[in-house]
Design a protein around this motif. Structure first.
Motif, PDB file in Angstrom:
ATOM      1  N   TYR A 156       0.852  -1.214  -0.184  1.00  0.00           N
ATOM      2  CA  TYR A 156      -0.230  -0.046   0.116  1.00  0.00           C
ATOM      3  C   TYR A 156       0.802   1.346   0.004  1.00  0.00           C
ATOM      4  O   TYR A 156       0.976   2.150  -0.803  1.00  0.00           O
ATOM      5  CB  TYR A 156      -0.898  -0.030   1.236  1.00  0.00           C
ATOM      6  N   MET A 157       1.901   1.410   1.070  1.00  0.00           N
ATOM      7  CA  MET A 157       2.608   2.447   1.018  1.00  0.00           C
ATOM      8  C   MET A 157       3.509   2.819  -0.160  1.00  0.00           C
ATOM      9  O   MET A 157       3.709   3.885  -0.781  1.00  0.00           O
ATOM     10  CB  MET A 157       3.529   2.358   2.309  1.00  0.00           C
ATOM     11  N   GLN A 158       4.043   1.569  -0.772  1.00  0.00           N
ATOM     12  CA  GLN A 158       4.995   1.677  -1.794  1.00  0.00           C
ATOM     13  C   GLN A 158       4.159   2.138  -3.107  1.00  0.00           C
ATOM     14  O   GLN A 158       4.631   3.263  -3.852  1.00  0.00           O
ATOM     15  CB  GLN A 158       5.286   0.159  -2.434  1.00  0.00           C
ATOM     16  N   ALA A 159       2.854   1.829  -3.242  1.00  0.00           N
ATOM     17  CA  ALA A 159       1.849   2.050  -4.212  1.00  0.00           C
ATOM     18  C   ALA A 159       1.687   3.719  -4.077  1.00  0.00           C
ATOM     19  O   ALA A 159       1.383   4.527  -5.260  1.00  0.00           O
ATOM     20  CB  ALA A 159       0.769   1.238  -4.414  1.00  0.00           C
ATOM     21  N   GLY A 160       1.513   4.105  -2.754  1.00  0.00           N
ATOM     22  CA  GLY A 160       1.185   5.625  -2.788  1.00  0.00           C
ATOM     23  C   GLY A 160       2.457   6.576  -3.047  1.00  0.00           C
ATOM     24  O   GLY A 160       2.255   7.458  -3.759  1.00  0.00           O
ATOM     25  N   LEU A 161       3.579   5.917  -2.558  1.00  0.00           N
ATOM     26  CA  LEU A 161       4.874   6.691  -2.980  1.00  0.00           C
ATOM     27  C   LEU A 161       5.244   6.553  -4.527  1.00  0.00           C
ATOM     28  O   LEU A 161       5.605   7.681  -5.065  1.00  0.00           O
ATOM     29  CB  LEU A 161       6.079   5.806  -2.172  1.00  0.00           C
ATOM     30  N   VAL A 162       4.866   5.594  -5.136  1.00  0.00           N
ATOM     31  CA  VAL A 162       4.849   5.497  -6.686  1.00  0.00           C
ATOM     32  C   VAL A 162       4.046   6.689  -7.219  1.00  0.00           C
ATOM     33  O   VAL A 162       4.461   7.327  -8.072  1.00  0.00           O
ATOM     34  CB  VAL A 162       4.488   4.348  -7.141  1.00  0.00           C
ATOM     35  N   CYS A 163       2.911   6.590  -6.700  1.00  0.00           N
ATOM     36  CA  CYS A 163       1.910   7.871  -7.328  1.00  0.00           C
ATOM     37  C   CYS A 163       2.552   9.282  -7.016  1.00  0.00           C
ATOM     38  O   CYS A 163       2.154  10.035  -7.830  1.00  0.00           O
ATOM     39  CB  CYS A 163       0.587   7.469  -6.712  1.00  0.00           C
ATOM     40  N   GLN A 164       2.992   9.205  -5.700  1.00  0.00           N
ATOM     41  CA  GLN A 164       3.464  10.536  -5.410  1.00  0.00           C
ATOM     42  C   GLN A 164       4.711  11.170  -6.169  1.00  0.00           C
ATOM     43  O   GLN A 164       4.832  12.068  -6.810  1.00  0.00           O
ATOM     44  CB  GLN A 164       3.919  10.520  -3.797  1.00  0.00           C
ATOM     45  N   PHE A 165       5.585   9.946  -6.639  1.00  0.00           N
ATOM     46  CA  PHE A 165       6.704  10.150  -7.373  1.00  0.00           C
ATOM     47  C   PHE A 165       6.370  10.613  -8.760  1.00  0.00           C
ATOM     48  O   PHE A 165       6.625  11.512  -9.419  1.00  0.00           O
ATOM     49  CB  PHE A 165       7.555   8.856  -7.436  1.00  0.00           C
ATOM     50  N   ILE A 166       5.260   9.929  -9.520  1.00  0.00           N
ATOM     51  CA  ILE A 166       4.759  10.094 -10.586  1.00  0.00           C
ATOM     52  C   ILE A 166       4.095  11.510 -10.726  1.00  0.00           C
ATOM     53  O   ILE A 166       4.693  12.197 -11.709  1.00  0.00           O
ATOM     54  CB  ILE A 166       3.747   9.190 -11.168  1.00  0.00           C
ATOM     55  N   ASP A 167       3.676  11.911  -9.887  1.00  0.00           N
ATOM     56  CA  ASP A 167       2.968  13.319  -9.757  1.00  0.00           C
ATOM     57  C   ASP A 167       4.080  14.336  -9.433  1.00  0.00           C
ATOM     58  O   ASP A 167       3.973  15.295 -10.305  1.00  0.00           O
ATOM     59  CB  ASP A 167       1.871  13.207  -8.570  1.00  0.00           C
ATOM     60  N   GLN A 168       5.231  14.170  -9.051  1.00  0.00           N
ATOM     61  CA  GLN A 168       6.055  15.283  -8.644  1.00  0.00           C
ATOM     62  C   GLN A 168       7.084  15.156  -9.894  1.00  0.00           C
ATOM     63  O   GLN A 168       7.687  16.458 -10.156  1.00  0.00           O
ATOM     64  CB  GLN A 168       6.814  15.056  -7.321  1.00  0.00           C
ATOM     65  N   ARG A 169       7.528  14.027 -10.230  1.00  0.00           N
ATOM     66  CA  ARG A 169       8.561  13.864 -11.313  1.00  0.00           C
ATOM     67  C   ARG A 169       7.908  14.344 -12.799  1.00  0.00           C
ATOM     68  O   ARG A 169       8.533  14.931 -13.720  1.00  0.00           O
ATOM     69  CB  ARG A 169       9.097  12.348 -11.338  1.00  0.00           C
ATOM     70  N   TYR A 170       6.563  13.530 -13.043  1.00  0.00           N
ATOM     71  CA  TYR A 170       6.073  13.899 -14.379  1.00  0.00           C
ATOM     72  C   TYR A 170       4.632  14.733 -14.554  1.00  0.00           C
ATOM     73  O   TYR A 170       4.462  14.909 -15.589  1.00  0.00           O
ATOM     74  CB  TYR A 170       5.751  12.421 -15.006  1.00  0.00           C
ATOM     75  N   GLY A 171       4.210  14.899 -13.417  1.00  0.00           N
ATOM     76  CA  GLY A 171       3.098  15.868 -13.573  1.00  0.00           C
ATOM     77  C   GLY A 171       1.902  15.198 -13.018  1.00  0.00           C
ATOM     78  O   GLY A 171       1.802  14.132 -13.381  1.00  0.00           O
TER      79      GLY A 171
ATOM     80  N   VAL B 175      12.948   7.860  -3.604  1.00  0.00           N
ATOM     81  CA  VAL B 175      12.879   7.066  -2.283  1.00  0.00           C
ATOM     82  C   VAL B 175      14.134   7.535  -1.291  1.00  0.00           C
ATOM     83  O   VAL B 175      13.816   8.082  -0.400  1.00  0.00           O
ATOM     84  CB  VAL B 175      12.562   5.649  -2.202  1.00  0.00           C
ATOM     85  N   ALA B 176      15.345   7.302  -2.042  1.00  0.00           N
ATOM     86  CA  ALA B 176      16.667   7.756  -1.485  1.00  0.00           C
ATOM     87  C   ALA B 176      16.390   9.115  -0.858  1.00  0.00           C
ATOM     88  O   ALA B 176      17.169   9.515   0.015  1.00  0.00           O
ATOM     89  CB  ALA B 176      17.621   7.043  -2.159  1.00  0.00           C
ATOM     90  N   THR B 177      16.087   9.898  -2.053  1.00  0.00           N
ATOM     91  CA  THR B 177      16.359  11.266  -1.577  1.00  0.00           C
ATOM     92  C   THR B 177      15.177  11.963  -0.722  1.00  0.00           C
ATOM     93  O   THR B 177      15.573  12.832   0.359  1.00  0.00           O
ATOM     94  CB  THR B 177      15.659  12.133  -3.102  1.00  0.00           C
ATOM     95  N   GLU B 178      13.995  11.124  -0.629  1.00  0.00           N
ATOM     96  CA  GLU B 178      12.838  11.694   0.096  1.00  0.00           C
ATOM     97  C   GLU B 178      13.187  11.026   1.705  1.00  0.00           C
ATOM     98  O   GLU B 178      12.577  11.713   2.654  1.00  0.00           O
ATOM     99  CB  GLU B 178      11.435  11.495  -0.381  1.00  0.00           C
ATOM    100  N   HIS B 179      13.617   9.784   1.694  1.00  0.00           N
ATOM    101  CA  HIS B 179      13.560   9.203   2.954  1.00  0.00           C
ATOM    102  C   HIS B 179      14.788   8.777   3.305  1.00  0.00           C
ATOM    103  O   HIS B 179      14.945   7.899   4.202  1.00  0.00           O
ATOM    104  CB  HIS B 179      12.406   8.062   2.656  1.00  0.00           C
ATOM    105  N   GLY B 180      15.948   9.138   2.646  1.00  0.00           N
ATOM    106  CA  GLY B 180      17.139   8.610   2.947  1.00  0.00           C
ATOM    107  C   GLY B 180      17.524   8.806   4.349  1.00  0.00           C
ATOM    108  O   GLY B 180      18.453   8.179   4.961  1.00  0.00           O
ATOM    109  N   VAL B 181      16.977  10.156   5.041  1.00  0.00           N
ATOM    110  CA  VAL B 181      17.874  10.361   6.224  1.00  0.00           C
ATOM    111  C   VAL B 181      17.212   9.516   7.374  1.00  0.00           C
ATOM    112  O   VAL B 181      18.101   8.816   8.076  1.00  0.00           O
ATOM    113  CB  VAL B 181      17.515  11.882   6.828  1.00  0.00           C
TER     114      VAL B 181
END
Length: 773
Positions: A514-529, A569-575
């Motif tokens: 569930y969380m990976q799928a949400g992050l994938v959609c967040q990534f698509i939204d931020q990276r590709y619009g 994921v590494a950029t957003e959650h690496g810390v």
């Protein structure tokens, strides 16, 4: 109803445990007559009867089986005949007799286990298989029976039993064909067409060599065609030529419609199944359950009652019929503000009568807001009204969803029908019902906009992402267990992300997916619009699978997507991922510091964690420890600031939100107080004090209509102090200029408490105005 396996010299085992599964588990088709046994029984007269039955010669086979029951044949063969006639009680008695006569006959004991599996008593079936294997450890049919039961529960132990049955060429061909058909079915459920077709090809060769009935093979091949969007399958034609009354040629493909959430298509297929085989209880049952998912209550009850008459052992039919009976305790509520010519889709709520007046106003508004939001975001207008059902008993919701109690999900969407837990079904601190409703409404759009062809991962991903982005309590909320999985590199490739939902291989993989799928959609939204999510949705509607959809819409390969997502994921959650060990150690340290009342140490440790992950608002959020410690040291402003950060990052602990609202009110931050208390309503709307506080603040801001709603809900909660409740309603009506209702509630307040001064003063004021006019 249950059959009993009591036999002399054998203990009576404990009752079978009914294992609860997710919706796609319960779509499994259960036979109500003997399945094809592929040579498991070798008796010429029984073989003749079976051949007639499998060819669809119902009358002839019925007479044939009855002749066996009247003959002097063995108890085991009579058990098979009674089973074929769907007299499971008689079949059970004959198996008991057979075991008394030949207690070491593992083949008969295995078939007895198959009878129990067929009557939905998997625990008893497994006991019999285990007893057989204890007597004969390599008995292949017993291993196959156990593997079928385990596979039905998505238990990986099935693979341990199946592997030698598939790889050992000396195994009985009847066992091998059963094993390969099981592999094919599981592979289809996992969307692995290549593996399924290879397994079917192997099974077909064995079936043809022995001239066994190919009906189950045909049904799986028809299902494979369906999953390739072939609406007409030659395997259906071949099956009907072989046996015009074999309902599973439609019911098995219908199962795959269900697990891909194409419920209306499944309804049509199940109807065809019962049309050609009216006694197929499993198809009647699934037809009834799916008609409920389409809000066709009367028609659903008819088929569920038929299923129960034919197969009284099925708990799904019994549970669902009992649920339908309980609907007399529910009310149907429509949007009172919806004008007939507004053009907006209607909203209907099915709420328990004890909760309806409290939940309805918030649920209607939230549903309407979600429709407006998702219509704009996904360029899709709903064509039908939406039905929202909320259940105060979680087990009723589970039965509504899957026919059985025990599932752990919060909500389910079937298209234009949404079912979910009501706010009282779970502890408020662990369940924000408003966010769940928002999540499910996103499913309405992704399912309907794609004609239900959207893969599970994308539909769930959009819903999770919309919780974070546009939901009633926005904020990225990821449990720490998911961060642990991220650290262990357990995210799946985009092309296989559905597998994490359908057949998880480790604990908590479903929530990780569930969380990976949400992050994938967040990534698509931020990276590709933002528009790319909508474009993907319509690519799925056109029949594309995820690899093709990614290449078409994002113009990159799935492998490149995986690399870019990993970098995101590494950029957003690496810390936090680089400091997980410190996080866990410090959380333990904070608990110890609180126990020791070391408040300064608690503040320092909590702040250290918040530097690592400032958006973490789960129940063990450092913000809550920080607020507690600041309060204990008398730093009220700092404590309030910690609670505010908790709330603004998506935290929803109801006690914390109510306390924050109180502090904002005291600090004269009226608008912030209103906002946080409104958030709290979407967690725990059954808090009478909250509604009173919120209503008074709304009056201060001149929002009398909204205040009236809060005071109305407070009265619906049957408060102890009804004088105050009626007085508050009077003040709202007074501000709205409704003299009649103002006086009515003031008189009711004074009827309860004749000396209640605020009510006396307002009534006098109203009367003086009347006298002046």
């Amino acid at each position: 109803m249950r059959i009993s396996r009591e036999v002399a010299h054998h203990k009576i085992p404990s009752a079978a445990i009914l294992v609860a599964m997710l919706i796609y588990l319960f779509a499994q088709s259960a036979a109500n007559a003997r399945d094809i046994h592929y040579g498991a029984i070798d008796d010429p007269q029984l073989h003749q009867c079976d051949q007639q039955y499998w060819r669809g010669l119902i009358q002839e086979s019925t007479e044939c089986y009855r002749e066996i029951l009247a003959s002097n044949t063995t108890a085991a063969i009579k058990a098979e005949s009674a089973w074929a006639l769907n007299d499971l009680q008689q079949a059970n008695r004959w198996f008991q007799q057979a075991m008394r006569e030949t207690p070491d006959d593992v083949g008969t004991r295995t078939r007895w286990g198959d009878l129990y599996a067929d009557s939905h008593q998997d625990g008893e079936a497994m006991d019999l298989y285990s007893e057989g294997l204890a007597l004969e450890p390599n008995h292949a049919f017993a291993k196959l029976g156990a593997a079928r039961v385990l596979a039905g529960g998505f238990d990986d132990a099935a693979n341990i039993l199946l592997e030698p049955l598939l790889s050992d060429a000396t195994i009985d061909d009847g066992v091998r064909v059963g094993a390969w058909l099981l592999v094919a079915r599981v592979a289809l459920e996992n969307s692995n067409q290549a593996e399924a077709l290879a397994a079917m090809a192997t099974a077909e060769e064995i079936i043809n060599r022995h001239d066994w009935p190919p009906l189950q093979l045909y049904a799986l091949r028809a299902a494979a065609d369906l999953l390739q969007n072939k609406s007409e399958s030659r395997w259906t034609t071949l099956s009907l030529e072989y046996n015009p009354h074999f309902g599973d040629i439609y019911a098995v493909p219908a199962h795959f419609y269900v697990i891909t959430r194409r419920y209306r298509d499944a309804i049509d297929m199940y109807q065809k199944a019962v049309d050609i085989e009216p006694g197929l209880a499993s198809a009647h049952e699934e037809l009834g359950v799916n008609l409920l998912r389409d809000n066709q209550m009367t028609r659903a009850r008819k088929h569920l009652e038929t299923a129960h008459e034919v197969d009284p052992f099925s708990p799904i039919a019994v549970n669902t019929l009992r649920l339908l009976d309980s609907f007399t305790n529910f009310r149907l509520i429509t949007d009172p503000q919806l004008a007939a010519d507004s053009g907006e889709v209607p909203i209907t709520l099915r709420l328990h009568k004890d909760e309806a007046d409290v939940i309805a106003p918030y649920a209607i508004k939230l549903t309407r807001d979600s429709i407006d939001e998702f219509t704009r975001r996904y360029n899709f207008e709903l064509s039908e009204g939406v039905v929202i059902e909320m259940y105060p008993d979680h087990e009723d919701f589970a039965v509504r969803t899957a026919g059985m109690p025990g599932i752990g999900i919060l909500g389910a969407t079937f298209g234009y029908v949404v079912a979910m837990d009501s706010p009282t079904a779970r502890p408020a601190e662990h369940f924000q019902w408003g966010t769940t409703l928002w999540h499910e409404m996103a499913h309405v759009f992704t399912l309907e906009a794609s004609d239900h062809l959207v893969p599970r991962w994308f539909s769930e991903g959009v819903s999770v992402f919309e919780e974070w982005r546009s939901g009633p309590n926005p904020g990225v909320r990821i449990p720490m267990s998911v961060y642990n999985a991220m650290k262990d590199d357990r995210f799946l490739p985009i092309a296989g992300l559905d597998e994490g939902f359908v057949r998880p291989t480790y604990d908590e993989q479903v929530i990780v997916s569930y969380m990976q799928a949400g992050l994938v959609c967040q990534f698509i939204d931020q990276r590709y619009g933002e528009k790319k999510l909508s474009e993907l949705l319509y690519a799925y509607k056109d029949g594309l699978q995820t690899p093709e959809a990614i290449e078409l819409v994002l113009e990159i390969s799935p492998a490149q997507f995986d690399r870019e997502f990993a970098a995101f994921v590494a950029t957003e959650h690496g810390v936090i991922l680089d400091n997980l060990e410190e996080w866990h150690e410090t959380q333990i340290e904070i608990s110890q510091l609180i126990d020791a009342a070391d408040w300064q140490g608690t503040i320092e440790s909590a702040n250290r964690l918040l530097e690592l992950l400032p958006v973490y608002t789960e129940p063990d959020s450092p913000y809550l420890a920080l607020s507690l410690a600041e309060d204990e040291l008398g730093n009220a402003d700092a404590a309030t600031a910690a609670l505010e950060n908790f709330w603004r990052n998506g935290g929803y602990d109801p006690d914390s939100l109510k306390e924050l609202g109180r502090r904002f009110r005291e600090d004269e931050r009226t608008d912030d107080a209103i906002a946080v208390l409104m958030s709290s309503n979407l967690v725990d709307p059954f808090d009478e004090d909250l509604h009173g506080m919120l209503g008074e603040l709304l009056l201060v801001r001149g929002r009398a209509e909204e205040a009236l709603q809060e005071f109305t809900v407070a009265l619906a909660l049957d408060p102890h102090d009804k004088a105050v409740a009626h007085y508050r309603l009077a003040t709202a009506h007074h501000d709205l200029g409704d003299k009649s209702r103002t006086q009515n509630h003031l008189l009711q307040a004074l009827d309860v408490a004749p000396n209640y001064r605020p009510a006396q003063r307002l009534l006098l004021e109203v009367m003086q105005v009347d006298a002046t006019n």
